[in-house]
Design a protein around this motif. Structure first.
Motif, mmCIF file in Angstrom:
data_model
loop_
_atom_site.group_PDB
_atom_site.id
_atom_site.type_symbol
_atom_site.label_atom_id
_atom_site.label_comp_id
_atom_site.label_asym_id
_atom_site.label_seq_id
_atom_site.Cartn_x
_atom_site.Cartn_y
_atom_site.Cartn_z
ATOM 1 N N SER A 87 83.100 53.356 132.105
ATOM 2 C CA SER A 87 83.290 52.155 131.300
ATOM 3 C C SER A 87 84.433 51.375 131.932
ATOM 4 C CB SER A 87 83.619 52.504 129.843
ATOM 5 O OG SER A 87 84.857 53.189 129.748
ATOM 6 N N CYS A 88 84.503 50.091 131.645
ATOM 7 C CA CYS A 88 85.521 49.242 132.250
ATOM 8 C C CYS A 88 86.265 48.486 131.167
ATOM 9 C CB CYS A 88 84.874 48.262 133.231
ATOM 10 S SG CYS A 88 86.052 47.124 134.002
ATOM 11 N N PRO A 105 78.026 52.685 125.815
ATOM 12 C CA PRO A 105 76.777 51.905 125.884
ATOM 13 C C PRO A 105 76.887 50.525 125.244
ATOM 14 C CG PRO A 105 76.349 54.166 125.170
ATOM 15 C CD PRO A 105 77.829 53.991 125.151
ATOM 16 N N ASN A 106 77.682 50.408 124.206
ATOM 17 C CA ASN A 106 77.761 49.145 123.489
ATOM 18 C C ASN A 106 78.939 48.284 123.908
ATOM 19 O OD1 ASN A 106 75.520 49.886 121.902
ATOM 20 N ND2 ASN A 106 76.833 51.050 120.513
ATOM 21 N N SER A 107 79.592 48.643 124.991
ATOM 22 C CA SER A 107 80.756 47.867 125.424
ATOM 23 C C SER A 107 80.316 46.513 125.961
ATOM 24 C CB SER A 107 81.533 48.626 126.503
ATOM 25 O OG SER A 107 80.715 48.824 127.640
ATOM 26 N N SER A 108 81.149 45.506 125.722
ATOM 27 C CA SER A 108 80.821 44.156 126.176
ATOM 28 C C SER A 108 81.348 43.961 127.590
ATOM 29 C CB SER A 108 81.453 43.110 125.242
ATOM 30 O OG SER A 108 82.848 43.308 125.159
ATOM 31 N N PRO A 109 80.472 43.585 128.544
ATOM 32 C CA PRO A 109 80.908 43.406 129.925
ATOM 33 C C PRO A 109 81.712 42.114 130.085
ATOM 34 C CG PRO A 109 78.635 42.727 129.715
ATOM 35 C CD PRO A 109 79.054 43.277 128.369
ATOM 36 N N ASP A 138 92.260 45.405 119.744
ATOM 37 C CA ASP A 138 91.399 45.066 120.896
ATOM 38 C C ASP A 138 91.617 43.653 121.407
ATOM 39 O OD1 ASP A 138 90.225 47.589 120.792
ATOM 40 O OD2 ASP A 138 88.727 46.918 119.326
ATOM 41 N N GLN A 139 92.653 42.986 120.928
ATOM 42 C CA GLN A 139 92.975 41.652 121.405
ATOM 43 C C GLN A 139 94.254 41.689 122.234
ATOM 44 O OE1 GLN A 139 91.332 38.406 120.775
ATOM 45 N NE2 GLN A 139 89.715 39.927 120.426
ATOM 46 N N ARG A 140 94.226 41.017 123.396
ATOM 47 C CA ARG A 140 95.416 40.900 124.226
ATOM 48 C C ARG A 140 96.103 39.573 123.904
ATOM 49 N NH1 ARG A 140 94.197 40.225 130.241
ATOM 50 N NH2 ARG A 140 92.637 41.770 129.638
ATOM 51 N N CYS A 179 89.267 44.054 126.713
ATOM 52 C CA CYS A 179 88.435 44.758 127.693
ATOM 53 C C CYS A 179 87.530 43.838 128.498
ATOM 54 C CB CYS A 179 87.614 45.838 126.997
ATOM 55 S SG CYS A 179 88.562 47.336 126.621
ATOM 56 N N SER A 180 87.001 42.797 127.869
ATOM 57 C CA SER A 180 86.054 41.925 128.571
ATOM 58 C C SER A 180 86.747 40.813 129.353
ATOM 59 C CB SER A 180 85.062 41.317 127.576
ATOM 60 O OG SER A 180 85.726 40.493 126.642
#
Length: 504
Positions: A377-378, A389-393, A426-428, A458-459
């Protein structure tokens, strides 16, 4: 177009324009430049590498035992005999390239095995992992009741046998992995700081050699770690061990769900302008990376060459000039390479590298790496051995500043320096200092030099403290990161000059 100048730096830029000597900005053109044809054939370049008797470029090919593998950059490849492979998604076992089924696989002879469920005994025998069991040659034994004796062959014996080591000697009899090899004393040795090391067996991290466990072994400052290691995080060159799962490195601070606490050779005459070792007249000529050219041939630099930016058959990619043969072909710069979409190619880029890969299903970019989503995952350009699997690219990739011209001259963009960052939900959250703005609509001029920007962590591409980037303000009021880090003393000057000239 309106130039917003909250700092003296941008005022200086405008002064340069007014004195008509802005062409000298080309002195700042950096990097090693080649002129490359559209086919990719190198016409002139001093930075080709040799592979046997053939020349090649490591940004698009790899060399293994004097054989070239096309289409895979040596910057991300490893060798399996005479063929290059991508160690992120593949593994080399005794000359066989196998597709990884997990990030936690290793070789056992010519086959791979999952280290969490199996063990490799004797170098080629894969057995089910059991509690309190260890290898003795090609078989396993219960260490609570038996021992491994060498008399002279390895043999399992009850613990009361005389050949069994005493409790105080057990540390001396630890079995060595069949893959462990002694560094040969030959010409393959290289220097690592004050020590010598074998690059095939070890990795040099800031002057300190470490054993290379696999092709996924990377440096983190002076320490080494493996990408597939769990609960390990490299943050700004410092390796942290036993960090909680899902921890992130943001601005040099580790955030985790459990803890969010901040842890020249001749002297020119008066009036002469220098260009390399010669002088030039900025009214009739332009200086590109130390080479003087007549403005009749164009007034934009591409490395050491000059070109007319109105010529749609020419494309400059990070200092490399390409001649396009067909205007209808869709192309895009990928660092200093030219990406052709009709060739089923994908560009993955970071602030350090831009690499072209052959497009594969279920693969995505993570910085300049191209990874299999079933293995990795990235998050913010950092790979983790925990597929989601559900991570947003990432929806886009950053580009060098000059690759964003001229379209960005007509957009609401600005240069923002990252002062500090924080992670929450999850927000930068980024605090930016605006150091310059190009705006086509005066009502959108940013009045406050300090901005508070929120990005999906992450995205979104990674950001570094004290680095300046080009940003865009969307119609919905949100901000988007556009460029790689820029140089305040050259890149920004050139960007303003080009947009200023375009307006004129």
């Amino acid at each position: 177009m309106e130039i917003y100048t909250p700092t003296a730096c941008v005022v200086t830029i405008l002064y340069i324009f007014a004195t008509s000597s802005a062409q000298e900005i080309c002195h700042h053109d950096r990097g090693n430049h080649c002129k490359v044809g559209f086919s990719g054939r190198m016409e002139s370049c001093h930075h080709l590498h040799r592979c046997g008797n053939v020349s090649y470029k490591i940004s698009g090919s790899s060399c293994c035992n004097d054989n070239i593998t096309l289409g895979l950059s040596q910057l991300v490849a490893d060798c399996c005999g005479s063929v290059a492979y991508n160690p992120l998604n593949e593994i080399c076992c005794n000359g066989r390239i196998l597709t990884r089924s997990s990030t936690n696989v290793k070789c056992c002879g010519k086959d791979m095995y999952l280290t969490t469920t199996h063990v490799c005994c004797g170098g080629n025998n894969i057995l089910q992992r059991k509690e309190n069991h260890a290898c003795c040659g090609k078989e396993m034994f219960d260490v609570t009741t038996h021992c491994c004796c060498a008399n002279p062959e390895l043999e399992v014996k009850p613990k009361n046998e005389a050949c069994c080591p005493k409790a105080t000697d057990e540390g001396k009899f630890q079995q060595v992995s069949p893959h462990t090899r002694t560094i040969p004393k030959n010409s393959d040795l290289d220097e690592c700081g004050t020590e010598t090391y074998n690059p095939r067996e070890q990795i040099c991290c800031s002057g300190k050699p470490h054993k290379k466990e696999s092709s996924l072994t990377k440096c983190c400052g002076v320490d080494a770690y493996t990408l597939s290691d769990d609960n390990v995080l490299c943050c700004n060159g410092i390796l942290h061990i036993n960090v909680p799962e899902h921890s992130e490195c943001v601005g040099g601070v580790i955030y985790s769900p459990e803890n969010t606490t901040c842890q020249m050779l001749t002297r020119p005459r008066l009036g002469e302008h220098c260009c390399g070792r010669q002088t030039f007249n900025p009214h009739t000529h332009i200086c590109c990376n130390g080479h003087s050219h007549s403005k009749k041939n164009g007034n934009f630099c591409c490395g050491s060459e000059v070109y007319d930016h109105h010529n749609k058959f020419l494309r400059c990619c990070s200092g490399h000039l390409y001649n396009l043969t067909h205007l209808h072909e869709i192309t895009e710069c990928c660092g200093n390479l030219l990406l052709q979409y009709n060739n089923n190619q994908t560009c993955c880029s970071s602030s350090t590298n831009s690499i072209i890969y052959q497009t594969k299903p279920n693969h995505r970019c993570c910085g300049h790496y191209y990874y299999n989503t079933s293995l990795w995952s990235c998050c913010a350009e950092h790979l983790k051995p925990t597929p989601k699997p559900n991570s947003s690219p990432a929806e886009y990739r950053l580009k060098p500043l000059m690759d964003l011209i001229p379209e960005m001259c007509n957009e609401t963009v600005f240069f923002g320096k990252v002062e500090s960052v924080a992670l929450k939900n999850d927000q930068r959250h980024v605090v930016l200092k605006v150091v310059g703005q190009v705006d086509v609509k005066s009502e959108k001029v940013i009045k406050d030099p300090w901005l508070h920007v929120s990005l999906d962590h992450c995205s979104s591409p990674a950001t570094e403290n004290n680095m300046t980037y080009l940003w865009e303000q969307n119609h919905n009021g949100k901000y988007k990161l556009l460029s790689h880090p820029v140089d305040l003393t050259s890149d920004i000057h050139m960007f303003y000059f080009v947009c200023y000239q375009k307006k004129g």
